[in-house]
Scaffold this motif. Structure first.
Motif, mmCIF file in Angstrom:
data_model
loop_
_atom_site.group_PDB
_atom_site.id
_atom_site.type_symbol
_atom_site.label_atom_id
_atom_site.label_comp_id
_atom_site.label_asym_id
_atom_site.label_seq_id
_atom_site.Cartn_x
_atom_site.Cartn_y
_atom_site.Cartn_z
ATOM 1 N N MET A 57 0.848 -1.188 0.000
ATOM 2 C CA MET A 57 0.000 0.000 0.000
ATOM 3 C C MET A 57 0.891 1.249 0.000
ATOM 4 O O MET A 57 1.838 1.341 0.776
ATOM 5 N N THR A 58 0.565 2.188 -0.851
ATOM 6 C CA THR A 58 1.351 3.417 -0.947
ATOM 7 C C THR A 58 0.651 4.547 -0.181
ATOM 8 O O THR A 58 -0.476 4.389 0.274
ATOM 9 N N LYS A 59 1.352 5.684 -0.110
ATOM 10 C CA LYS A 59 0.775 6.836 0.586
ATOM 11 C C LYS A 59 -0.554 7.255 -0.057
ATOM 12 O O LYS A 59 -1.532 7.524 0.651
ATOM 13 N N SER A 60 -0.612 7.271 -1.395
ATOM 14 C CA SER A 60 -1.866 7.717 -2.028
ATOM 15 C C SER A 60 -2.995 6.717 -1.810
ATOM 16 O O SER A 60 -4.158 7.105 -1.673
ATOM 17 N N GLU A 61 -2.672 5.425 -1.750
ATOM 18 C CA GLU A 61 -3.711 4.428 -1.445
ATOM 19 C C GLU A 61 -4.216 4.579 -0.009
ATOM 20 O O GLU A 61 -5.400 4.421 0.268
ATOM 21 N N LEU A 62 -3.286 4.910 0.886
ATOM 22 C CA LEU A 62 -3.668 5.140 2.286
ATOM 23 C C LEU A 62 -4.604 6.358 2.382
ATOM 24 O O LEU A 62 -5.623 6.318 3.068
ATOM 25 N N ILE A 63 -4.262 7.408 1.657
ATOM 26 C CA ILE A 63 -5.098 8.623 1.648
ATOM 27 C C ILE A 63 -6.506 8.288 1.133
ATOM 28 O O ILE A 63 -7.507 8.689 1.719
ATOM 29 N N GLU A 64 -6.583 7.489 0.054
ATOM 30 C CA GLU A 64 -7.885 7.100 -0.496
ATOM 31 C C GLU A 64 -8.718 6.298 0.497
ATOM 32 O O GLU A 64 -9.922 6.514 0.633
ATOM 33 N N LEU A 65 -8.071 5.365 1.180
ATOM 34 C CA LEU A 65 -8.777 4.543 2.177
ATOM 35 C C LEU A 65 -9.355 5.406 3.296
ATOM 36 O O LEU A 65 -10.502 5.223 3.701
ATOM 37 N N ILE A 66 -8.541 6.335 3.801
ATOM 38 C CA ILE A 66 -9.006 7.200 4.893
ATOM 39 C C ILE A 66 -10.134 8.101 4.389
ATOM 40 O O ILE A 66 -11.156 8.249 5.051
ATOM 41 N N ALA A 67 -9.957 8.665 3.183
ATOM 42 C CA ALA A 67 -10.978 9.558 2.618
ATOM 43 C C ALA A 67 -12.305 8.823 2.449
ATOM 44 O O ALA A 67 -13.379 9.385 2.682
#
Lengths: 98, 100
Positions: free
Chosen positions: A1-11
């Motif tokens: 999981m990358t930073k942008s995938e983490l951001i998407e999950l939280i969003a």
């Protein structure tokens, strides 16, 4: 999981927040953590783990090409120690009471 | 004093403009999503900061340090953190004090 995938999950889970705000928040968190370690302050997150600095003493290294000895100064390196809940969950143990 | 979730939430309140409850939830969510990914067996790569990787360790002999009795350490999966180049160079420059 990358930073942008983490951001998407939280969003996706914080529907009331704009994507841009989540993105800025995650970047701010990581910067805050880096800044803390860069000034020698440890980080303690219960159930996740702690970050601290380990000291590496000065040593004599060698130039791999010429074999010539080079004095290397001591330095600090970041270190992470997983917390109990993270350790248990990663290992497939039930961590509901910890 | 160590950096805590409360300090991080405070920073999000001040700099990102989230309200206190949103800031607290976001910090919670950040660490929970990383834990959940690792629990699923997915490594987490946060560029500029570092990577959380998983390692499968096989069983190895251990010893009870109190009694000296030999007991095997069971096979397990563990999390390791590899700091990224940017974090490493920022920390390397730290001159040191009594903090750590």
């Amino acid at each position: 999981m990358t930073k942008s995938e983490l951001i998407e999950l939280i969003a996706a889970k914080q529907q009331h927040l704009a994507y841009k705000d989540v993105e800025l928040a995650v970047k701010t968190l990581l910067e805050h953590m880096s800044e803390s370690l860069a000034t020698g302050q440890r980080i303690e997150i219960r159930g996740f783990g702690s970050f601290s600095l380990h000291h590496r003493p000065p040593r004599i290294g060698r130039n791999p090409k010429t074999g010539e000895p080079v004095a290397l100064p001591g330095k600090y390196v970041p270190h992470f120690k997983p917390g109990k809940q993270l350790r248990m969950r990663v290992n497939g143990e039930d961590a509901t009471n910890s | 004093m160590a950096l805590t979730k409360a300090d991080m939430a405070e920073r999000l309140f001040e700099e990102v403009g989230l309200n206190k409850r949103e800031a607290k939830e976001l910090v919670e969510s950040f660490f929970e999503e990383i834990r959940a990914a690792l629990e699923d067996g997915t490594s987490v790569k946060l560029s500029g900061f570092g990577n959380f990787d998983l390692r499968d360790k096989s069983e190895r002999p251990g010893r009870n340090p109190k009694t000296g009795e030999e007991i095997p350490i069971s096979a397990r999966r563990v999390v390791t953190f590899r700091p990224g180049q940017k974090l490493k160079s920022r920390v390397e420059a730290y001159a040191g004090s009594s903090e750590q």
